[in-house]
Design a protein around this motif. Structure first.
Motif, PDB file in Angstrom:
ATOM      1  N   SER A 158       5.672   0.566 -17.857  1.00  0.00           N
ATOM      2  CA  SER A 158       7.011   0.355 -17.316  1.00  0.00           C
ATOM      3  C   SER A 158       6.913   0.155 -15.812  1.00  0.00           C
ATOM      4  CB  SER A 158       7.926   1.546 -17.625  1.00  0.00           C
ATOM      5  OG  SER A 158       7.421   2.731 -17.017  1.00  0.00           O
ATOM      6  N   VAL A 159       7.961  -0.409 -15.231  1.00  0.00           N
ATOM      7  CA  VAL A 159       8.076  -0.511 -13.777  1.00  0.00           C
ATOM      8  C   VAL A 159       8.692   0.781 -13.268  1.00  0.00           C
ATOM      9  CG1 VAL A 159       9.217  -1.687 -11.860  1.00  0.00           C
ATOM     10  CG2 VAL A 159       8.244  -3.017 -13.739  1.00  0.00           C
TER      11      VAL A 159
ATOM     12  N   LEU B  48      -2.019   2.345 -12.245  1.00  0.00           N
ATOM     13  CA  LEU B  48      -0.924   1.991 -11.355  1.00  0.00           C
ATOM     14  C   LEU B  48      -1.272   0.691 -10.644  1.00  0.00           C
ATOM     15  CD1 LEU B  48      -0.234   5.465  -9.649  1.00  0.00           C
ATOM     16  CD2 LEU B  48       1.108   4.400 -11.484  1.00  0.00           C
ATOM     17  N   ILE B  49      -0.432  -0.326 -10.811  1.00  0.00           N
ATOM     18  CA  ILE B  49      -0.635  -1.635 -10.195  1.00  0.00           C
ATOM     19  C   ILE B  49       0.577  -1.967  -9.338  1.00  0.00           C
ATOM     20  CG2 ILE B  49      -1.107  -4.078 -10.577  1.00  0.00           C
ATOM     21  CD1 ILE B  49      -1.892  -3.446 -13.422  1.00  0.00           C
ATOM     22  N   VAL B  50       0.333  -2.441  -8.117  1.00  0.00           N
ATOM     23  CA  VAL B  50       1.422  -2.980  -7.312  1.00  0.00           C
ATOM     24  C   VAL B  50       1.292  -4.504  -7.298  1.00  0.00           C
ATOM     25  CG1 VAL B  50       0.167  -2.786  -5.115  1.00  0.00           C
ATOM     26  CG2 VAL B  50       2.659  -2.812  -5.114  1.00  0.00           C
ATOM     27  N   GLN B  51       2.434  -5.179  -7.412  1.00  0.00           N
ATOM     28  CA  GLN B  51       2.445  -6.637  -7.400  1.00  0.00           C
ATOM     29  C   GLN B  51       3.802  -7.132  -6.932  1.00  0.00           C
ATOM     30  OE1 GLN B  51       2.401  -7.198 -12.051  1.00  0.00           O
ATOM     31  NE2 GLN B  51       3.450  -8.979 -11.162  1.00  0.00           N
ATOM     32  N   SER B  52       3.877  -8.440  -6.722  1.00  0.00           N
ATOM     33  CA  SER B  52       5.129  -9.078  -6.345  1.00  0.00           C
ATOM     34  C   SER B  52       5.899  -9.489  -7.594  1.00  0.00           C
ATOM     35  CB  SER B  52       4.844 -10.312  -5.490  1.00  0.00           C
ATOM     36  OG  SER B  52       6.028 -11.049  -5.257  1.00  0.00           O
TER      37      SER B  52
ATOM     38  N   LEU C 225       8.659  -6.128  -4.313  1.00  0.00           N
ATOM     39  CA  LEU C 225       7.413  -5.552  -4.791  1.00  0.00           C
ATOM     40  C   LEU C 225       7.725  -4.525  -5.870  1.00  0.00           C
ATOM     41  CD1 LEU C 225       5.630  -4.850  -1.380  1.00  0.00           C
ATOM     42  CD2 LEU C 225       5.407  -6.870  -2.830  1.00  0.00           C
ATOM     43  N   VAL C 226       6.850  -4.406  -6.848  1.00  0.00           N
ATOM     44  CA  VAL C 226       7.049  -3.433  -7.920  1.00  0.00           C
ATOM     45  C   VAL C 226       5.732  -2.704  -8.189  1.00  0.00           C
ATOM     46  CG1 VAL C 226       8.817  -4.887  -8.992  1.00  0.00           C
ATOM     47  CG2 VAL C 226       6.462  -4.949  -9.860  1.00  0.00           C
ATOM     48  N   VAL C 227       5.857  -1.491  -8.702  1.00  0.00           N
ATOM     49  CA  VAL C 227       4.702  -0.756  -9.228  1.00  0.00           C
ATOM     50  C   VAL C 227       4.837  -0.674 -10.738  1.00  0.00           C
ATOM     51  CG1 VAL C 227       3.492   1.445  -9.349  1.00  0.00           C
ATOM     52  CG2 VAL C 227       4.315   0.600  -7.150  1.00  0.00           C
TER      53      VAL C 227
ATOM     54  N   THR D 118       0.832  -1.196   0.000  1.00  0.00           N
ATOM     55  CA  THR D 118       0.000   0.000   0.000  1.00  0.00           C
ATOM     56  C   THR D 118       0.872   1.255   0.000  1.00  0.00           C
ATOM     57  OG1 THR D 118      -1.523  -1.267   1.396  1.00  0.00           O
ATOM     58  CG2 THR D 118      -2.002   1.076   1.092  1.00  0.00           C
ATOM     59  N   GLU D 119       1.911   1.246   0.839  1.00  0.00           N
ATOM     60  CA  GLU D 119       2.811   2.397   0.925  1.00  0.00           C
ATOM     61  C   GLU D 119       3.540   2.625  -0.396  1.00  0.00           C
ATOM     62  OE1 GLU D 119       5.407   1.816   4.207  1.00  0.00           O
ATOM     63  OE2 GLU D 119       3.803   1.883   5.705  1.00  0.00           O
ATOM     64  N   LEU D 120       3.955   1.545  -1.044  1.00  0.00           N
ATOM     65  CA  LEU D 120       4.660   1.679  -2.312  1.00  0.00           C
ATOM     66  C   LEU D 120       3.746   2.286  -3.371  1.00  0.00           C
ATOM     67  CD1 LEU D 120       7.450   1.008  -3.560  1.00  0.00           C
ATOM     68  CD2 LEU D 120       6.460  -1.146  -4.356  1.00  0.00           C
ATOM     69  N   LEU D 121       2.498   1.831  -3.415  1.00  0.00           N
ATOM     70  CA  LEU D 121       1.548   2.372  -4.377  1.00  0.00           C
ATOM     71  C   LEU D 121       1.186   3.812  -4.032  1.00  0.00           C
ATOM     72  CD1 LEU D 121       0.001   1.688  -6.921  1.00  0.00           C
ATOM     73  CD2 LEU D 121      -1.818   0.708  -5.513  1.00  0.00           C
ATOM     74  N   ALA D 122       1.120   4.134  -2.746  1.00  0.00           N
ATOM     75  CA  ALA D 122       0.868   5.519  -2.340  1.00  0.00           C
ATOM     76  C   ALA D 122       1.990   6.434  -2.815  1.00  0.00           C
ATOM     77  CB  ALA D 122       0.708   5.611  -0.832  1.00  0.00           C
TER      78      ALA D 122
END
Length: 218
Positions: free
Chosen positions: A174-175, A150-154, A209-211, A17-21
């Protein structure tokens, strides 16, 4: 991010959540921009987008999450329209300038059986893409020209495949962010299985984790 009320069975804000924020904070968000938060959970990201002046719709398949997001929006004094539904089903006839997605993405033993209960927040089939592939397929239809997903995933659930799907749909993808984190309880519980499948090497002691950022050309 501020603390949020978390009802039992609702996915709490964590490192993803923090990474996507952080990725959300990088986006120019004009006042009145239309924002969709898919799989909103506690509503943390939806509330942050509303705080920046967005007109925000939040969707979750869980009634508990819907109630939690509504409560948190009210406590924060922010206007967020919260709908219960499966991904984009409640907004099929709408379009958005920004879509945020923190879907379940953890590879799961037992094939592609539909997860139940709290596990719906993280279990995502044998390859971790049970929901990711649907987002890649369905999101472009509700993005406005120039809109951003914007998608966050492993990294365990193949970000390159996400990029390939989105590019094939005509988006520039892109990441944009990465973060390595300690294994949480779910990954620790299936660490041996992940190593046997080759998704974790013998040396891996953290999850990446990547966005993924994807933009629909004007």
């Amino acid at each position: 991010m501020v603390n949020h009320l978390v009802l039992p069975g609702v996915y709490p804000p964590q490192e993803d959540t923090e990474l996507l924020a952080g990725a959300l904070s990088d986006e120019p968000l004009p006042p009145g921009a239309s924002v969709l938060d898919v799989g909103t959970g506690t509503g943390a990201l939806a509330i942050e987008a509303a705080r920046r002046g967005g007109l925000v719709t939040a969707v979750d398949v869980s009634w508990r999450a819907v109630c939690t997001a509504r409560l948190n929006a009210a406590l924060a004094g922010r206007s967020v329209r919260v709908r219960r539904g499966n991904l984009f089903a409640p907004v099929r006839d709408e379009s958005f300038d920004l879509i945020l997605a923190n879907p379940p993405y953890v590879p799961t033993p037992g094939g592609d059986a539909r997860p139940r209960g709290e596990a719906r927040s993280w279990d995502a089939g044998g390859d971790g893409r049970l929901v990711l592939d649907r987002i890649c397929e369905e999101a472009p239809a509700v993005l406005r020209p120039g809109g951003v997903l914007l998608i966050v995933q492993s990294a365990l659930s193949d970000p390159d495949r996400t990029l390939g799907h989105l590019r094939a749909a005509g988006l520039k993808a892109s990441v944009t962010r990465r973060r390595r984190i300690a294994f949480g309880p779910v990954l620790r519980g299936r660490e041996r299985w992940l190593r046997q499948r080759g998704l974790l090497s013998a040396a891996d002691d953290k999850e990446e984790l990547v966005v993924v950022r994807a933009e629909l050309p004007v």
